[in-house]
Design an enzyme around this catalytic site. Sequence first.
Site, PDB file in Angstrom:
ATOM      1  N   GLY A  62      31.755  11.027   4.750  1.00  0.00           N
ATOM      2  CA  GLY A  62      32.179  11.965   5.793  1.00  0.00           C
ATOM      3  C   GLY A  62      32.183  11.383   7.198  1.00  0.00           C
ATOM      4  O   GLY A  62      32.267  12.131   8.173  1.00  0.00           O
ATOM      5  N   ASN A  78      35.503  15.740  -5.164  1.00  0.00           N
ATOM      6  CA  ASN A  78      34.269  16.535  -5.081  1.00  0.00           C
ATOM      7  C   ASN A  78      34.455  17.515  -3.921  1.00  0.00           C
ATOM      8  O   ASN A  78      34.451  17.108  -2.763  1.00  0.00           O
ATOM      9  CB  ASN A  78      33.081  15.600  -4.829  1.00  0.00           C
ATOM     10  CG  ASN A  78      31.792  16.361  -4.550  1.00  0.00           C
ATOM     11  OD1 ASN A  78      31.723  17.576  -4.742  1.00  0.00           O
ATOM     12  ND2 ASN A  78      30.772  15.642  -4.103  1.00  0.00           N
ATOM     13  N   TRP A  79      34.626  18.773  -4.264  1.00  0.00           N
ATOM     14  CA  TRP A  79      34.911  19.775  -3.220  1.00  0.00           C
ATOM     15  C   TRP A  79      33.652  20.205  -2.470  1.00  0.00           C
ATOM     16  O   TRP A  79      33.739  20.955  -1.504  1.00  0.00           O
ATOM     17  CB  TRP A  79      35.601  20.988  -3.846  1.00  0.00           C
ATOM     18  CG  TRP A  79      37.084  20.794  -4.010  1.00  0.00           C
ATOM     19  CD1 TRP A  79      37.767  19.594  -3.956  1.00  0.00           C
ATOM     20  CD2 TRP A  79      38.073  21.805  -4.222  1.00  0.00           C
ATOM     21  NE1 TRP A  79      39.111  19.812  -4.131  1.00  0.00           N
ATOM     22  CE2 TRP A  79      39.331  21.161  -4.298  1.00  0.00           C
ATOM     23  CE3 TRP A  79      38.026  23.188  -4.368  1.00  0.00           C
ATOM     24  CZ2 TRP A  79      40.527  21.864  -4.500  1.00  0.00           C
ATOM     25  CZ3 TRP A  79      39.217  23.893  -4.576  1.00  0.00           C
ATOM     26  CH2 TRP A  79      40.452  23.229  -4.637  1.00  0.00           C
ATOM     27  N   LYS A  80      32.483  19.800  -2.949  1.00  0.00           N
ATOM     28  CA  LYS A  80      31.224  20.187  -2.289  1.00  0.00           C
ATOM     29  C   LYS A  80      31.200  21.715  -2.092  1.00  0.00           C
ATOM     30  O   LYS A  80      31.687  22.433  -2.953  1.00  0.00           O
ATOM     31  CB  LYS A  80      31.059  19.402  -0.980  1.00  0.00           C
ATOM     32  CG  LYS A  80      31.225  17.885  -1.211  1.00  0.00           C
ATOM     33  CD  LYS A  80      30.858  17.038  -0.038  1.00  0.00           C
ATOM     34  CE  LYS A  80      31.037  15.562  -0.398  1.00  0.00           C
ATOM     35  NZ  LYS A  80      30.656  14.653   0.654  1.00  0.00           N
ATOM     36  N   GLU A 121      28.201   5.291  -3.628  1.00  0.00           N
ATOM     37  CA  GLU A 121      28.556   5.993  -2.393  1.00  0.00           C
ATOM     38  C   GLU A 121      27.549   5.623  -1.306  1.00  0.00           C
ATOM     39  O   GLU A 121      26.458   6.230  -1.233  1.00  0.00           O
ATOM     40  CB  GLU A 121      28.519   7.510  -2.610  1.00  0.00           C
ATOM     41  CG  GLU A 121      29.536   8.019  -3.597  1.00  0.00           C
ATOM     42  CD  GLU A 121      29.906   9.484  -3.327  1.00  0.00           C
ATOM     43  OE1 GLU A 121      31.079   9.746  -3.074  1.00  0.00           O
ATOM     44  OE2 GLU A 121      29.009  10.339  -3.325  1.00  0.00           O
ATOM     45  N   GLU A 175      23.778  14.036  -1.012  1.00  0.00           N
ATOM     46  CA  GLU A 175      23.513  15.284  -0.282  1.00  0.00           C
ATOM     47  C   GLU A 175      22.439  16.105  -0.997  1.00  0.00           C
ATOM     48  O   GLU A 175      21.657  16.811  -0.352  1.00  0.00           O
ATOM     49  CB  GLU A 175      24.825  16.072  -0.115  1.00  0.00           C
ATOM     50  CG  GLU A 175      25.722  15.390   0.922  1.00  0.00           C
ATOM     51  CD  GLU A 175      27.206  15.631   0.755  1.00  0.00           C
ATOM     52  OE1 GLU A 175      27.608  16.510  -0.030  1.00  0.00           O
ATOM     53  OE2 GLU A 175      27.975  14.915   1.425  1.00  0.00           O
ATOM     54  N   HIS A 233      24.012  13.213  -6.289  1.00  0.00           N
ATOM     55  CA  HIS A 233      24.758  13.011  -5.038  1.00  0.00           C
ATOM     56  C   HIS A 233      23.762  12.897  -3.881  1.00  0.00           C
ATOM     57  O   HIS A 233      22.746  13.605  -3.853  1.00  0.00           O
ATOM     58  CB  HIS A 233      25.732  14.174  -4.807  1.00  0.00           C
ATOM     59  CG  HIS A 233      26.722  13.859  -3.734  1.00  0.00           C
ATOM     60  ND1 HIS A 233      26.400  13.913  -2.402  1.00  0.00           N
ATOM     61  CD2 HIS A 233      28.005  13.437  -3.790  1.00  0.00           C
ATOM     62  CE1 HIS A 233      27.458  13.551  -1.685  1.00  0.00           C
ATOM     63  NE2 HIS A 233      28.450  13.256  -2.508  1.00  0.00           N
ATOM     64  N   SER A 280      34.474   8.311   2.475  1.00  0.00           N
ATOM     65  CA  SER A 280      35.610   8.211   3.400  1.00  0.00           C
ATOM     66  C   SER A 280      36.862   7.602   2.784  1.00  0.00           C
ATOM     67  O   SER A 280      37.605   6.884   3.457  1.00  0.00           O
ATOM     68  CB  SER A 280      35.191   7.445   4.668  1.00  0.00           C
ATOM     69  OG  SER A 280      34.207   8.177   5.379  1.00  0.00           O
TER      70      SER A 280
END
Length: 243
Positions: A166, A8-10, A160, A94, A92, A205
């Site tokens: 992160g 997942n490159w975000k 997650e 975020e 997600h 992570s």
Amino acid sequence: MPALIVGNWKMNGLGDDIAEIAQMAAAGAGNGARSLWIAPPFTLIDRSVIVAAGAVKIGGQDCHVKQSGAHTGCVSAAMLADLGAGFVIVGHSERRRDKAESDADVRAKATAGCAAGLEVILCIGETRDQRGAGQTNDVLTSQLAGSLPDDAEALIIAYEPVWAIGTGLIPTLDDVASAHAHIRANLVARYGPAGYGVRVLYGGSVTPANASELLRVSEVGGVLVGGASLTAQSLLAITAAPP
Ligand code: 13P
């Protein structure tokens, strides 16, 4: 079932970074039977599909609940599919945090993704405070109850833990196994035998250094990788992590 590795490159990646996806595809992507999927930012999906040449599946990081309409700046699942994307990530943490997405929103997005013919990676996970309060299983149950689509066929769950994303922190392997077993029980309760067929990924992570041990945990069907998915060198090292 061979492990699935998803990057997942975000909100990362410009045109030059397409070279990383080309390198992943050229390397044959997965190690043996492992598959490699990448969710680049929307702006790179069409170019990524071309360089991935079928060796890496390309997907979106979000979609709108509707197929089309007056929703400035939004992207529908049908548009992702039209670009050649094969999957979409929904829910997600975020987006739950930054865009206040509710379980009901996530469910509607998952349903839209399925309807567009995409595979759907639905993310769930507890915060640090929730884990500290011993609420992990309750949070997972509640998120699943509110966000699972009716049809399990194209569904993948990503566990997650929010506090592991992160941060360089990961749960103990026993805690990963316990969460995944709990998720599996929920899936079977919801879908019956089809619940055994839903793949459950771990994310948070993941690095080349810890991928092997995580992939060996019972019920972990693969990993969803953020930071360590941005270069071919790092992501290919995860796909090649010894089984
Ligand atoms: P990191 O691998 O950077 O912790 O991100 C995980 C993640 O959020 C993938 O969706």
